[in-house]
Enzyme design. Structure first.
Site, PDB file in Angstrom:
ATOM      1  N   HIS A 110       0.858  -1.211  -0.190  1.00 54.17           N
ATOM      2  CA  HIS A 110       0.107   0.072  -0.180  1.00 54.17           C
ATOM      3  C   HIS A 110       1.007   1.198   0.000  1.00 54.17           C
ATOM      4  O   HIS A 110       1.255   1.821   1.072  1.00 54.17           O
ATOM      5  CB  HIS A 110      -0.948   0.019   1.180  1.00 54.17           C
ATOM      6  CG  HIS A 110      -2.121   1.011   1.143  1.00 54.17           C
ATOM      7  ND1 HIS A 110      -3.413   0.701   1.255  1.00 54.17           N
ATOM      8  CD2 HIS A 110      -2.199   2.383   1.044  1.00 54.17           C
ATOM      9  CE1 HIS A 110      -4.162   1.549   0.927  1.00 54.17           C
ATOM     10  NE2 HIS A 110      -3.492   2.686   0.872  1.00 54.17           N
ATOM     11  N   ASN A 153      -1.801  -1.671  -4.132  1.00 48.93           N
ATOM     12  CA  ASN A 153      -2.883  -0.635  -3.979  1.00 48.93           C
ATOM     13  C   ASN A 153      -2.610   0.390  -4.773  1.00 48.93           C
ATOM     14  O   ASN A 153      -1.423   1.068  -4.985  1.00 48.93           O
ATOM     15  CB  ASN A 153      -2.994  -0.213  -2.439  1.00 48.93           C
ATOM     16  CG  ASN A 153      -3.961   0.889  -2.378  1.00 48.93           C
ATOM     17  OD1 ASN A 153      -5.223   0.633  -2.354  1.00 48.93           O
ATOM     18  ND2 ASN A 153      -3.416   2.069  -2.186  1.00 48.93           N
ATOM     19  N   GLU A 154      -3.481   0.875  -5.707  1.00 48.46           N
ATOM     20  CA  GLU A 154      -3.783   2.064  -6.371  1.00 48.46           C
ATOM     21  C   GLU A 154      -2.404   2.162  -7.308  1.00 48.46           C
ATOM     22  O   GLU A 154      -1.732   3.133  -7.042  1.00 48.46           O
ATOM     23  CB  GLU A 154      -3.950   3.366  -5.625  1.00 48.46           C
ATOM     24  CG  GLU A 154      -5.436   3.350  -4.927  1.00 48.46           C
ATOM     25  CD  GLU A 154      -5.781   4.587  -4.448  1.00 48.46           C
ATOM     26  OE1 GLU A 154      -4.973   5.327  -4.092  1.00 48.46           O
ATOM     27  OE2 GLU A 154      -6.935   4.663  -4.221  1.00 48.46           O
TER      28      GLU A 154
END
Ligand code: BGC
Length: 415
Positions: A110, A153-154
């Site tokens: 993340h 994540n992203e």
């Protein structure tokens, strides 16, 4: 209104760097210390030691799922060196979640990367994907009974950083690929210059995302081999873009680099994570900045509870994959507004599901008021955290979301 199928997951999400505290061995920790105008994560919410309290509050409120991330930089503190103790720590987190009856959803990365990789170029280092895959192999040893595993994540937000670094290299601005270069430049930058640079981040193209796509596919192959029962996917920042009149073509172009290339790369995954907060217009010059408005949230984004429905509809149309809403929420000091925003977002979700979108769960961002990447002011939490005593104080929104979960959506009433 009850579109939510039996077994629909209701929960909340956090990330290691934003909650654990003293995540010293990461690129972000160093960056916080050197960028003017940036606050430090410091002790964060001390969730490294208090994760059981966080999970207890979540479970007692009536929610059944917890998404959290494990930290590469802690598990692999030096290149080639694995910490068994840290693996055991994250395994205890998974066990704690299971003991509270919570379904664990685990994110492997993340945003943050280990310092040893950042020091030699981070994601732009030649062997970044290989080193990530080494870590995924090690992490898999504690994930046997985790039903949902998120690789990255992203990636689209991380690609934005790659685009920024590339622009800096050609434009000679204060950003640099290496942390040492960033430190040197930051020493002479003012807080206003940093803010200005952040405001003007270049829009990434599909090219900037290639390293993350490669990392995701390589990690997925390893996870499929080692964890045949896990559902593997990644989570995308869905900007819910829409066209200004007569700018449909520009929208398609901008959206491809910012979002669609990652949705396409999810082909073959077991699910996709949708993360939506606000919506944004695309005009002749690309993204139209959120105009100042009294209802803007504490991050400056427009108040757009309809963003979730837009994002889910787009993701479903593009991928046809089962969807987990892995983040949705609002940065506000007004908890009544958080409830109003979430109620409207969930009603929009129902509308998208009524039209066929296969959505398996809703995880609110965030469980705690946590470190918002350089700032503490934007509070997203269902629970407030005193930053000196670490005492957790649930907000009414936690009980409200718990009641929605217990009734599997019945609480939302008629639209
Ligand atoms: C990220 C979170 C962040 C949240 C709110 C997402 O972009 O995954 O780490 O805190 O949005 O800005």
């Amino acid at each position: 209104m009850n579109a939510f199928p039996p077994g629909f997951l209701w929960g909340s999400a956090t990330a290691a760097h934003q909650t654990e505290g003293n995540n010293l061995n990461t690129d972000w920790w160093v960056r916080e210390g050197m960028m003017p105008g940036m606050e430090s994560s410091g002790d964060a919410c001390d969730s490294y030691h208090r994760y059981d309290q966080d999970m207890r509050l979540l479970a007692e409120a009536g929610l059944d799922t917890y998404r959290f991330s494990i930290e590469w930089a802690r598990i692999v503190p030096r290149e080639g060196q694995v910490s068994r103790a840290l693996l055991a720590h994250y395994r205890r987190m998974i066990d704690t979640a299971l003991a509270f009856g919570l379904t664990p959803v685990v994110t492997l990365l993340h945003s943050t990367i280990p310092l040893w990789l950042a020091e030699r170029g981070g994601w732009q280092a030649d062997d970044a994907v290989e080193r990530f895959v080494d870590y995924v192999r090690v992490a898999a040893t504690i994930l046997a009974d985790v039903p949902y595993v998120i690789t990255l994540n992203e990636p689209n937000m991380m690609a934005q950083m790659v685009a920024a670094i590339e622009a800096a290299r050609s434009g000679g601005q204060w950003r640099s690929a290496t942390l040492a270069g960033q430190a040197e430049a930051a020493a002479s930058a003012t807080a206003d210059e940093v803010r200005e640079a952040v405001r003007n981040l270049p829009t990434p193209t599909a090219e900037h995302g290639q390293v993350f796509i490669a990392a995701h596919h390589a990690a997925r192959a390893v996870l499929r081999e080692l964890l045949p029962a896990a559902r593997v996917g990644w989570t995308i920042a869905n900007p819910a873009l829409y066209a200004a009149p007569e700018h449909e073509n520009r929208l398609r172009e901008v959206r491809y680099g910012m979002e669609d290339v990652y949705l396409e790369a999810a082909a073959g995954d077991d699910f996709i994570g949708v993360q939506a907060y606000s919506a944004q217009e695309v005009g002749a010059d690309g993204l139209v900045p959120h105009p100042p408005h009294p209802t803007n949230t504490l991050t400056g984004a427009a108040y757009r509870p309809d963003a979730l429905e837009m994002a889910v509809r787009h993701t479903w149309a593009m991928t046809g994959l089962p969807i987990l809403v892995t983040e949705n929420g609002i940065a506000t000091g007004d908890d009544e507004l958080r409830i109003a925003y979430t109620r409207e977002a969930l009603r929009g979700l129902v509308a998208a599901m009524d039209d066929g979108a296969d959505v398996r769960g809703y995880l609110h961002w965030s469980l705690l008021d946590n470190f918002e990447w350089g700032h503490w002011e934007p509070t997203f939490g269902l629970i407030a955290v005193d930053r000196s005593t670490f005492v957790r104080t649930p907000k009414p929104s936690l009980a409200w979301l718990g009641a929605v979960a217990r009734g599997n959506g019945a609480e939302l009433g008629q639209p």
